[in-house]
Design an enzyme around this catalytic site. Structure first.
Site, PDB file in Angstrom:
ATOM      1  N   LEU A   9      -8.293   2.033  12.670  1.00 29.34           N
ATOM      2  CA  LEU A   9      -7.818   3.338  13.113  1.00 29.34           C
ATOM      3  C   LEU A   9      -6.537   3.064  13.876  1.00 29.34           C
ATOM      4  O   LEU A   9      -6.529   2.259  14.811  1.00 29.34           O
ATOM      5  CB  LEU A   9      -8.876   4.011  13.996  1.00 29.34           C
ATOM      6  CG  LEU A   9      -8.723   5.487  14.308  1.00 29.34           C
ATOM      7  CD1 LEU A   9      -8.625   6.329  13.040  1.00 29.34           C
ATOM      8  CD2 LEU A   9      -9.896   5.969  15.146  1.00 29.34           C
ATOM      9  N   ASP A  10      -5.453   3.686  13.460  1.00 29.08           N
ATOM     10  CA  ASP A  10      -4.146   3.420  14.060  1.00 29.08           C
ATOM     11  C   ASP A  10      -4.173   3.585  15.569  1.00 29.08           C
ATOM     12  O   ASP A  10      -4.946   4.373  16.112  1.00 29.08           O
ATOM     13  CB  ASP A  10      -3.094   4.370  13.487  1.00 29.08           C
ATOM     14  CG  ASP A  10      -2.887   4.183  12.008  1.00 29.08           C
ATOM     15  OD1 ASP A  10      -3.012   3.051  11.520  1.00 29.08           O
ATOM     16  OD2 ASP A  10      -2.596   5.186  11.341  1.00 29.08           O
ATOM     17  N   ARG A  11      -3.276   2.877  16.217  1.00 29.51           N
ATOM     18  CA  ARG A  11      -3.168   2.925  17.676  1.00 29.51           C
ATOM     19  C   ARG A  11      -2.948   4.354  18.172  1.00 29.51           C
ATOM     20  O   ARG A  11      -3.462   4.746  19.214  1.00 29.51           O
ATOM     21  CB  ARG A  11      -2.017   2.009  18.116  1.00 29.51           C
ATOM     22  CG  ARG A  11      -1.846   1.905  19.595  1.00 29.51           C
ATOM     23  CD  ARG A  11      -0.770   0.865  19.936  1.00 29.51           C
ATOM     24  NE  ARG A  11      -0.550   0.851  21.363  1.00 29.51           N
ATOM     25  CZ  ARG A  11       0.645   0.907  21.919  1.00 29.51           C
ATOM     26  NH1 ARG A  11       1.733   0.932  21.184  1.00 29.51           N
ATOM     27  NH2 ARG A  11       0.770   0.899  23.229  1.00 29.51           N
ATOM     28  N   ARG A  63      -2.277   4.700   7.490  1.00 30.81           N
ATOM     29  CA  ARG A  63      -1.742   5.978   7.970  1.00 30.81           C
ATOM     30  C   ARG A  63      -1.812   7.076   6.902  1.00 30.81           C
ATOM     31  O   ARG A  63      -0.955   7.955   6.816  1.00 30.81           O
ATOM     32  CB  ARG A  63      -0.320   5.799   8.499  1.00 30.81           C
ATOM     33  CG  ARG A  63      -0.243   4.765   9.624  1.00 30.81           C
ATOM     34  CD  ARG A  63       1.133   4.536  10.176  1.00 30.81           C
ATOM     35  NE  ARG A  63       1.657   5.662  10.905  1.00 30.81           N
ATOM     36  CZ  ARG A  63       1.377   5.983  12.166  1.00 30.81           C
ATOM     37  NH1 ARG A  63       0.527   5.255  12.844  1.00 30.81           N
ATOM     38  NH2 ARG A  63       1.935   7.023  12.745  1.00 30.81           N
TER      39      ARG A  63
END
Length: 185
Positions: free
Chosen positions: A48-50, A147
């Site tokens: 899960l992206d930052r 993303r």
């Protein structure tokens, strides 16, 4: 028996236990999973992206990890996305059919407009522009490219401002606050 942990990843936290690039960060070390979870031998099933929030599953079972994260298993992942603007019917239909990104076409998504959900406040808050409306979408995808949801909404003209993963397969955030986790196996 396998271990399975549900974690509500806060905004700004890396989906890994160490930050190998912390020397390159002018702000010092970035937050990682080790700041929240002290359980040996578990690893994230997917990423899960930052700058995204929400459900991250950790497990010590490699087969389960692959089943959750591999696109070939088509595990549904549901996101709540705050987007800039108010998507029209044609844009929503394009997401439902699948859109073409720079790495190829996506699988069709399930998407619908939703009322603003009752979520925790984000720190830092999402930027607010009085002259530009925003709205919320619930999207379910069965892939998990880098993303992907952000790129999909941008491809139809509605950039994502805030992204919260709410569900992966049969598991959801339920009552977990940001930074909290629960072992379920």
């Amino acid at each position: 028996m396998s271990r399975l942990i549900l974690f509500n990843k806060p905004w700004g936290v890396l989906s890994q236990f160490t930050d190998k690039s912390m020397a390159a960060s002018p702000d010092g070390p970035r937050a990682t999973l080790s700041d929240y979870i002290d359980v040996p031998g578990v690893y994230p099933a997917g990423r899960l992206d930052r700058d995204s929030e929400g459900l991250l599953i950790l497990t010590d079972d490699g087969a389960l990890q692959a089943r959750i994260s591999s696109p070939k298993h088509k595990t549904p992942k549901t996101y709540l996305a705050q987007v800039e603007g108010e998507p029209d019917a044609a844009s929503l239909e394009a997401l439902r059919r699948g859109v073409t990104l720079n790495d190829g076409p996506t699988r069709p998504a399930t998407v619908r407009r939703i009322a603003p959900p009752t979520l925790w406040d984000r720190d830092p808050p999402v930027r607010y522009r009085k002259s530009v409306a925003d709205s919320w979408l619930e999207l379910t995808i069965t892939e998990g490219r880098n993303r992907q949801v952000r790129r999909m909404t941008a491809a139809v003209g509605y950039p994502t401002l805030r992204l919260v993963r709410w569900r992966i397969g049969e598991w959801d955030l339920s009552d977990l606050a940001p930074g909290e986790w629960r072992a379920i196996m």
